[in-house]
Write a protein that holds these residues in place. Structure first.
Motif, PDB file in Angstrom:
ATOM      1  N   GLU A   1       3.996  47.985  13.582  1.00  0.00           N
ATOM      2  CA  GLU A   1       5.196  48.813  13.705  1.00  0.00           C
ATOM      3  C   GLU A   1       4.873  50.293  13.525  1.00  0.00           C
ATOM      4  OE1 GLU A   1       8.186  47.909  14.788  1.00  0.00           O
ATOM      5  OE2 GLU A   1       7.217  45.962  15.089  1.00  0.00           O
ATOM      6  N   PHE A   2       3.913  50.597  12.655  1.00  0.00           N
ATOM      7  CA  PHE A   2       3.449  51.978  12.511  1.00  0.00           C
ATOM      8  C   PHE A   2       2.878  52.470  13.839  1.00  0.00           C
ATOM      9  CE2 PHE A   2      -0.500  54.453  11.956  1.00  0.00           C
ATOM     10  CZ  PHE A   2       0.031  55.653  11.504  1.00  0.00           C
ATOM     11  N   SER A   3       2.078  51.632  14.492  1.00  0.00           N
ATOM     12  CA  SER A   3       1.488  51.997  15.782  1.00  0.00           C
ATOM     13  C   SER A   3       2.581  52.235  16.818  1.00  0.00           C
ATOM     14  CB  SER A   3       0.541  50.897  16.262  1.00  0.00           C
ATOM     15  OG  SER A   3      -0.479  50.652  15.319  1.00  0.00           O
ATOM     16  N   LYS A   4       3.582  51.394  16.839  1.00  0.00           N
ATOM     17  CA  LYS A   4       4.685  51.563  17.789  1.00  0.00           C
ATOM     18  C   LYS A   4       5.435  52.865  17.528  1.00  0.00           C
ATOM     19  CE  LYS A   4       7.335  47.918  18.308  1.00  0.00           C
ATOM     20  NZ  LYS A   4       8.062  46.701  17.881  1.00  0.00           N
ATOM     21  N   ALA A   5       5.693  53.159  16.238  1.00  0.00           N
ATOM     22  CA  ALA A   5       6.397  54.398  15.896  1.00  0.00           C
ATOM     23  C   ALA A   5       5.590  55.622  16.316  1.00  0.00           C
ATOM     24  CB  ALA A   5       6.675  54.433  14.394  1.00  0.00           C
ATOM     25  N   LEU A   6       4.275  55.508  16.237  1.00  0.00           N
ATOM     26  CA  LEU A   6       3.380  56.604  16.588  1.00  0.00           C
ATOM     27  C   LEU A   6       3.313  56.810  18.108  1.00  0.00           C
ATOM     28  CD1 LEU A   6       1.505  58.452  14.849  1.00  0.00           C
ATOM     29  CD2 LEU A   6      -0.353  56.872  15.390  1.00  0.00           C
ATOM     30  N   PHE A   7       3.359  55.721  18.853  1.00  0.00           N
ATOM     31  CA  PHE A   7       3.146  55.764  20.308  1.00  0.00           C
ATOM     32  C   PHE A   7       4.452  55.744  21.110  1.00  0.00           C
ATOM     33  CE2 PHE A   7      -0.963  54.777  18.847  1.00  0.00           C
ATOM     34  CZ  PHE A   7      -1.894  54.890  19.868  1.00  0.00           C
ATOM     35  N   CYS A   8       5.581  55.492  20.444  1.00  0.00           N
ATOM     36  CA  CYS A   8       6.850  55.298  21.160  1.00  0.00           C
ATOM     37  C   CYS A   8       7.204  56.501  22.032  1.00  0.00           C
ATOM     38  CB  CYS A   8       7.977  55.026  20.159  1.00  0.00           C
ATOM     39  SG  CYS A   8       9.546  54.633  20.956  1.00  0.00           S
ATOM     40  N   ASN A   9       7.630  56.220  23.259  1.00  0.00           N
ATOM     41  CA  ASN A   9       7.989  57.275  24.213  1.00  0.00           C
ATOM     42  C   ASN A   9       9.404  57.808  24.019  1.00  0.00           C
ATOM     43  OD1 ASN A   9       5.511  57.098  25.587  1.00  0.00           O
ATOM     44  ND2 ASN A   9       6.250  55.413  26.870  1.00  0.00           N
ATOM     45  N   LYS A  10      10.248  57.050  23.313  1.00  0.00           N
ATOM     46  CA  LYS A  10      11.661  57.411  23.252  1.00  0.00           C
ATOM     47  C   LYS A  10      12.153  57.782  21.856  1.00  0.00           C
ATOM     48  CE  LYS A  10      13.125  54.722  27.255  1.00  0.00           C
ATOM     49  NZ  LYS A  10      14.159  53.823  27.812  1.00  0.00           N
ATOM     50  N   SER A  11      11.349  57.508  20.832  1.00  0.00           N
ATOM     51  CA  SER A  11      11.802  57.762  19.469  1.00  0.00           C
ATOM     52  C   SER A  11      10.669  58.358  18.659  1.00  0.00           C
ATOM     53  CB  SER A  11      12.276  56.438  18.833  1.00  0.00           C
ATOM     54  OG  SER A  11      12.670  56.642  17.493  1.00  0.00           O
ATOM     55  N   LYS A  12      10.998  59.157  17.651  1.00  0.00           N
ATOM     56  CA  LYS A  12       9.974  59.719  16.760  1.00  0.00           C
ATOM     57  C   LYS A  12      10.281  59.259  15.343  1.00  0.00           C
ATOM     58  CE  LYS A  12       7.509  63.952  15.508  1.00  0.00           C
ATOM     59  NZ  LYS A  12       6.168  63.567  15.894  1.00  0.00           N
ATOM     60  N   GLY A  13       9.270  58.708  14.686  1.00  0.00           N
ATOM     61  CA  GLY A  13       9.465  58.211  13.321  1.00  0.00           C
ATOM     62  C   GLY A  13       9.880  56.763  13.261  1.00  0.00           C
ATOM     63  N   ASP A  14      10.031  56.125  14.423  1.00  0.00           N
ATOM     64  CA  ASP A  14      10.353  54.694  14.500  1.00  0.00           C
ATOM     65  C   ASP A  14      10.084  54.236  15.924  1.00  0.00           C
ATOM     66  OD1 ASP A  14      11.168  52.151  13.774  1.00  0.00           O
ATOM     67  OD2 ASP A  14      12.962  52.831  12.738  1.00  0.00           O
ATOM     68  N   SER A  15      10.303  52.951  16.181  1.00  0.00           N
ATOM     69  CA  SER A  15      10.053  52.429  17.524  1.00  0.00           C
ATOM     70  C   SER A  15      11.366  52.077  18.205  1.00  0.00           C
ATOM     71  CB  SER A  15       9.174  51.179  17.445  1.00  0.00           C
ATOM     72  OG  SER A  15       9.779  50.192  16.632  1.00  0.00           O
ATOM     73  N   CYS A  16      11.371  52.175  19.536  1.00  0.00           N
ATOM     74  CA  CYS A  16      12.576  51.816  20.296  1.00  0.00           C
ATOM     75  C   CYS A  16      12.554  50.357  20.730  1.00  0.00           C
ATOM     76  CB  CYS A  16      12.708  52.724  21.510  1.00  0.00           C
ATOM     77  SG  CYS A  16      11.450  52.405  22.789  1.00  0.00           S
ATOM     78  N   ASN A  17      11.337  49.754  20.777  1.00  0.00           N
ATOM     79  CA  ASN A  17      11.134  48.354  21.176  1.00  0.00           C
ATOM     80  C   ASN A  17      11.331  48.086  22.667  1.00  0.00           C
ATOM     81  OD1 ASN A  17      10.514  47.268  18.563  1.00  0.00           O
ATOM     82  ND2 ASN A  17      12.687  47.489  18.049  1.00  0.00           N
ATOM     83  N   ILE A  18      11.667  49.109  23.457  1.00  0.00           N
ATOM     84  CA  ILE A  18      11.937  48.864  24.880  1.00  0.00           C
ATOM     85  C   ILE A  18      11.056  49.692  25.814  1.00  0.00           C
ATOM     86  CG2 ILE A  18      14.314  48.068  24.529  1.00  0.00           C
ATOM     87  CD1 ILE A  18      15.260  50.886  25.324  1.00  0.00           C
ATOM     88  N   CYS A  19      10.406  50.728  25.287  1.00  0.00           N
ATOM     89  CA  CYS A  19       9.554  51.529  26.162  1.00  0.00           C
ATOM     90  C   CYS A  19       8.252  50.788  26.459  1.00  0.00           C
ATOM     91  CB  CYS A  19       9.259  52.906  25.541  1.00  0.00           C
ATOM     92  SG  CYS A  19       8.108  52.859  24.140  1.00  0.00           S
ATOM     93  N   LYS A  20       7.513  51.288  27.437  1.00  0.00           N
ATOM     94  CA  LYS A  20       6.277  50.634  27.877  1.00  0.00           C
ATOM     95  C   LYS A  20       5.279  50.486  26.734  1.00  0.00           C
ATOM     96  CE  LYS A  20       2.542  51.163  31.278  1.00  0.00           C
ATOM     97  NZ  LYS A  20       1.983  52.025  32.357  1.00  0.00           N
ATOM     98  N   ASN A  21       5.121  51.547  25.930  1.00  0.00           N
ATOM     99  CA  ASN A  21       4.156  51.493  24.837  1.00  0.00           C
ATOM    100  C   ASN A  21       4.543  50.472  23.771  1.00  0.00           C
ATOM    101  OD1 ASN A  21       2.350  53.327  25.890  1.00  0.00           O
ATOM    102  ND2 ASN A  21       3.161  55.081  24.757  1.00  0.00           N
ATOM    103  N   CYS A  22       5.805  50.460  23.383  1.00  0.00           N
ATOM    104  CA  CYS A  22       6.271  49.507  22.366  1.00  0.00           C
ATOM    105  C   CYS A  22       6.053  48.069  22.823  1.00  0.00           C
ATOM    106  CB  CYS A  22       7.754  49.738  22.046  1.00  0.00           C
ATOM    107  SG  CYS A  22       8.074  51.191  21.006  1.00  0.00           S
ATOM    108  N   ILE A  23       6.371  47.798  24.076  1.00  0.00           N
ATOM    109  CA  ILE A  23       6.235  46.438  24.613  1.00  0.00           C
ATOM    110  C   ILE A  23       4.771  46.018  24.642  1.00  0.00           C
ATOM    111  CG2 ILE A  23       6.500  45.014  26.687  1.00  0.00           C
ATOM    112  CD1 ILE A  23       9.094  46.633  27.260  1.00  0.00           C
ATOM    113  N   ARG A  24       3.898  46.918  25.074  1.00  0.00           N
ATOM    114  CA  ARG A  24       2.475  46.573  25.143  1.00  0.00           C
ATOM    115  C   ARG A  24       1.867  46.391  23.750  1.00  0.00           C
ATOM    116  NH1 ARG A  24      -0.834  50.436  28.884  1.00  0.00           N
ATOM    117  NH2 ARG A  24       0.450  52.026  27.866  1.00  0.00           N
TER     118      ARG A  24
END
Length: 345
Positions: A45-68
């Motif tokens: 989840e830290f990795s997703k929050a770091l790489f997320c294309n749509k949110s900063k400081g957390d993950s959106c769970n729907i962008c390409k990076n979060c899904i991968r």
């Protein structure tokens, strides 16, 4: 899932949200806490929050990076895991990490390396990792997860920020199990106590029907003819699969010994209750539905004998982490219990 879905780790979530938003992240972390508490999941989840294309400081769970990242297919997230049936993380695993650390990210600003069960690195692997930590690479994060800090070298610990995960309260685990499983209430209550604050362990215990195994173990122990020294052999045949690896046998035996440990702990609690019933608050039992049977057994042992048996079991659990013969350990602990029990009978 996102940071908000984590159970009982609010202090950690607050810290990482702030660190990500302010770009104040350490180059290396150790996530420590008991098995099954969410350390590896939080690393993801830290990795997703770091790489997320749509949110900063957390993950959106729907962008390409979060899904991968959820699917373990992102090219800039690297997992180093213990090989199946292996006791240690070896130097080749860390050399592979070193190779990718030196490379630029494939498509992102950062690279993340997650070493699961880092407390099981052998000495060569530890030395190899130390060299990497001593010369941090820009935009690279290394996360070690460990059940215990003790096996990790002090020189590695001193170069990482330590993040301590706390056990999940029993009532929260119980609520989660009720949502996931259609299981008997007594089974869920027992598992929520036995798992010692680990939701991952609780789920595994329910899937493996370990409550039924505990009942079988307790029945055997409480009805044991202490002159029967063949019990150890019967125990090995019943619970330790001949096709299991040595490490699988160790983990199975640890859980079974913990069942026996809780049985004698309950005997001790009943003994203390009987002496201090008028002055002390009732102490909870792991095998609460067996209180009547425990009352019938408790007079056969002194408090000192019960404490000695508990100490012997704890010592055997500790010895399981050494390269000792498992069958001999089992035979020894049951012989010791038999001797201590029969001394009062």
């Amino acid at each position: 899932m996102s940071f908000a879905d984590f159970l009982s780790q609010g202090h950690i979530i607050k810290h990482f949200r702030k660190a990500i938003n302010n770009d104040h992240l350490s180059h290396a972390y150790i996530f420590t806490g008991q098995n099954g508490i969410g350390k590896s999941l939080f690393a993801k989840e830290f990795s997703k929050a770091l790489f997320c294309n749509k949110s900063k400081g957390d993950s959106c769970n729907i962008c390409k990076n979060c899904i991968r990242i959820d699917n373990n297919t992102h090219p800039d997230i690297h997992w180093i895991v213990l090989e199946k049936k292996s006791k240690f993380i070896k130097i080749d695993n860390i050399r592979n990490l070193q190779h990718f650390v030196k490379l630029s990210p494939v498509e992102s600003e950062y690279k993340v390396f997650i070493i699961k069960e880092a407390d099981r690195m052998n000495e060569e692997a530890s030395n190899c990792l130390l060299k990497t930590l001593e010369e941090p690479t820009p935009n690279t994060f290394i996360i070690l997860t460990a059940d215990s800090l003790m096996p990790i070298r002090e020189t590695i610990r001193s170069r990482c920020q330590i993040v301590r995960f706390t056990p999940i309260p029993n009532h929260i685990i119980k609520d989660q199990l009720v949502k996931i499983f259609n299981a008997d209430t007594r089974e869920i209550e027992w598992v929520s106590r036995f798992c010692n604050g680990s939701l991952g362990d609780a789920i595994e215990l329910l899937r493996e029907k370990f409550y039924e195994k505990n009942n079988d173990i307790v029945n055997r122990i409480s009805g044991l003819n202490m002159g029967n020294f063949n019990f150890a052999e019967e125990f090995i045949d019943s619970y330790l699969g001949s096709s299991d690896s040595l490490e699988e046998k160790r983990q199975t035996l640890k859980r079974i010994l913990n069942c026996i440990l809780q049985f004698y702990r309950d005997l001790l609690m009943v003994k203390i209750r009987n002496v201090h019933s008028a002055r002390k608050k009732k102490l909870p039992l792991f095998n609460a539905e067996r209180e009547e049977a425990l009352q019938g057994l408790v007079n056969y042992l002194t408090q000192e004998q019960i404490i000695t048996i508990v100490d012997e079991i704890l010592l055997t659990i500790k010895h399981l982490d050494y390269n000792l013969n498992i069958n001999l350990l089992v035979e020894n602990i049951f012989a010791r219990i038999a001797v201590l029990n029969s001394a009062e009978r």
